[in-house]
Design a protein around this motif. Structure first.
Motif, PDB file in Angstrom:
ATOM      1  N   ASN A 177     -21.078   6.738   4.918  1.00  0.00           N
ATOM      2  CA  ASN A 177     -20.339   7.581   5.434  1.00  0.00           C
ATOM      3  C   ASN A 177     -19.489   7.128   6.618  1.00  0.00           C
ATOM      4  OD1 ASN A 177     -19.072   9.877   6.938  1.00  0.00           O
ATOM      5  ND2 ASN A 177     -20.970  11.045   6.576  1.00  0.00           N
ATOM      6  N   LEU A 178     -18.148   7.395   6.729  1.00  0.00           N
ATOM      7  CA  LEU A 178     -17.385   6.709   7.806  1.00  0.00           C
ATOM      8  C   LEU A 178     -18.051   6.858   9.475  1.00  0.00           C
ATOM      9  CD1 LEU A 178     -14.674   5.786   9.154  1.00  0.00           C
ATOM     10  CD2 LEU A 178     -13.682   8.093   8.885  1.00  0.00           C
ATOM     11  N   LYS A 179     -18.634   8.082   9.604  1.00  0.00           N
ATOM     12  CA  LYS A 179     -19.316   8.252  10.758  1.00  0.00           C
ATOM     13  C   LYS A 179     -20.583   7.382  10.980  1.00  0.00           C
ATOM     14  CE  LYS A 179     -16.852  11.633  12.464  1.00  0.00           C
ATOM     15  NZ  LYS A 179     -16.116  11.674  13.836  1.00  0.00           N
ATOM     16  N   ILE A 213     -15.124   8.965   3.025  1.00  0.00           N
ATOM     17  CA  ILE A 213     -14.932  10.144   4.094  1.00  0.00           C
ATOM     18  C   ILE A 213     -15.396  11.488   3.660  1.00  0.00           C
ATOM     19  CG2 ILE A 213     -13.102  11.415   5.182  1.00  0.00           C
ATOM     20  CD1 ILE A 213     -11.104   9.247   5.156  1.00  0.00           C
ATOM     21  N   GLU A 233     -10.831   6.221  13.924  1.00  0.00           N
ATOM     22  CA  GLU A 233     -12.219   6.080  14.238  1.00  0.00           C
ATOM     23  C   GLU A 233     -12.577   4.661  14.724  1.00  0.00           C
ATOM     24  OE1 GLU A 233     -15.301   8.085  14.076  1.00  0.00           O
ATOM     25  OE2 GLU A 233     -14.043   9.533  13.660  1.00  0.00           O
TER      26      GLU A 233
END
Lengths: 239, 239
Positions: A177-179, A213, A233
């Protein structure tokens, strides 16, 4: 005023509507008053054709008839301004780079160049993508293209020979996950794929990390949006 | 097979190329095999015109000549499939809504609808924007439009009469950095403005918070990218 369609400068510039000649000559066309002025500011412009009575410092301006202008133009409605500009690129790579594997839509490529400029990705490397110097790409980039280092490379060779970068691929569902991705490395390369097929498998296999994403199931994002979100990001986390 | 350009169904569908008739009849056209099939799945399709020998369950299919098809079509190259579909909208608003104040480019609107679907913004409200049911909007939305609640409202009245929402405006430099915005409220409305002018001042004055997306100075973002980034942040933080 140039009125002859067979004027040598007009004939030369008209050829630049084709990618082949842009590649051979390292020059390209910029159309529209605002974009031409942005290109002049960037220092890339060689000369300008216009149907108006207008001059610029530092660049030669040729006034042309409407008929000549419409031969030069790629748009249906006359903007009155076309510049012949020089391509510029350098092998000095920025710390953050954007890599494009077969992005086909000119609007997507132009928007990606604009977002890359906004978020400090000053080098773009592409293969099998639409030409950077396509009229629609330049227009969607809103001039950001004039300040971006635009390269075409064999991506597989590039990845193999630039181990100093961490390569992040993109995949709709596989990966991290990008985060949750750790972007603290100094040299970061984000790789985006074709609108329909995504990244080639050979390239997915070479990256250090695949990013996705998070979104609602069954949905998908335009490649320009995905690229914008990821570059934002990276930019925000490295401030 | 329908071969007459004056067939009443053909004449009716041709009128739907104009926004006026789409508004009067609450119907619109969908073009291209994939999009037509997506529209059928969504339950919005009334009937289909095709140059192919093809049938679908549940919807009436009219086979038409190439000449008839090209009268119906808005594209230069024939896709062979056009559906007449029913608009659907509801006054039941989703918790997260996207509000558009004068978004003019069909590609931007379509991409915003697609991103809104991906990030759970199931209602879109617009004023002074390009028509939702424009052919390019539908195409760029990749079918997400068929599942989105699309409304046109007077935005100033809407904001005044929906105090249950927190309204977030967007501004290039004024306001709060997106990363520092508190999105914990239950009902969130993100407002995006026109490509050139941004949000009208009257609307900026009504919002609860103005958001900006941090980027390098002198740069700017496409409105579709800005919207994608903000909706993603809202979606991720409310999981």
């Amino acid at each position: 005023m140039i009125e002859s369609l067979s004027n040598s400068k007009v004939k030369y510039a008209t050829k630049l509507k084709q990618k082949k000649y842009r590649t051979d000559t390292n020059q390209f066309l910029v159309e529209g008053e605002h974009l031409v002025e942005e290109a002049i500011k960037s220092g890339l412009v060689d000369h300008v054709f216009t149907t108006e009575d207008k001059s610029y410092e530092e660049v030669t301006v040729y006034q042309v008839s409407k008929e000549v202008f419409s031969k030069l133009s790629e748009l249906n409605e006359s903007t009155g301004f076309i510049a012949v500009a020089n391509k510029f690129s350098s092998q000095d790579l920025s710390n953050n780079i954007l890599i494009l594997d077969g992005v086909q839509d000119p609007g997507n490529l132009g928007t990606l160049i604009r977002s890359a400029a906004a978020f400090g990705f000053k080098t773009i490397i592409s293969e099998n993508s639409v030409d950077y110097y396509n009229e629609k790409v330049i227009r969607s980039s809103q001039g950001a293209l004039f300040y971006t280092n635009l390269l075409e490379e064999n991506l597989i060779e590039f990845i193999h020979s630039h181990k100093e970068y961490t390569f992040y691929g993109t995949n709709v569902s596989l990966g991290t996950n990008l985060k949750e991705v750790d972007f603290i490395k100094e040299k970061i390369a984000i790789i985006l794929g074709n609108e329909g097929q995504g990244l080639r498998t050979e390239i997915q296999n070479l990256v250090n990390t695949n990013i996705y994403i998070l979104m609602l199931e069954t949905e998908s994002l335009n490649v320009g949006i995905a690229g914008g979100i990821i570059m934002y990001e990276v930019f925000e986390r490295n401030l």
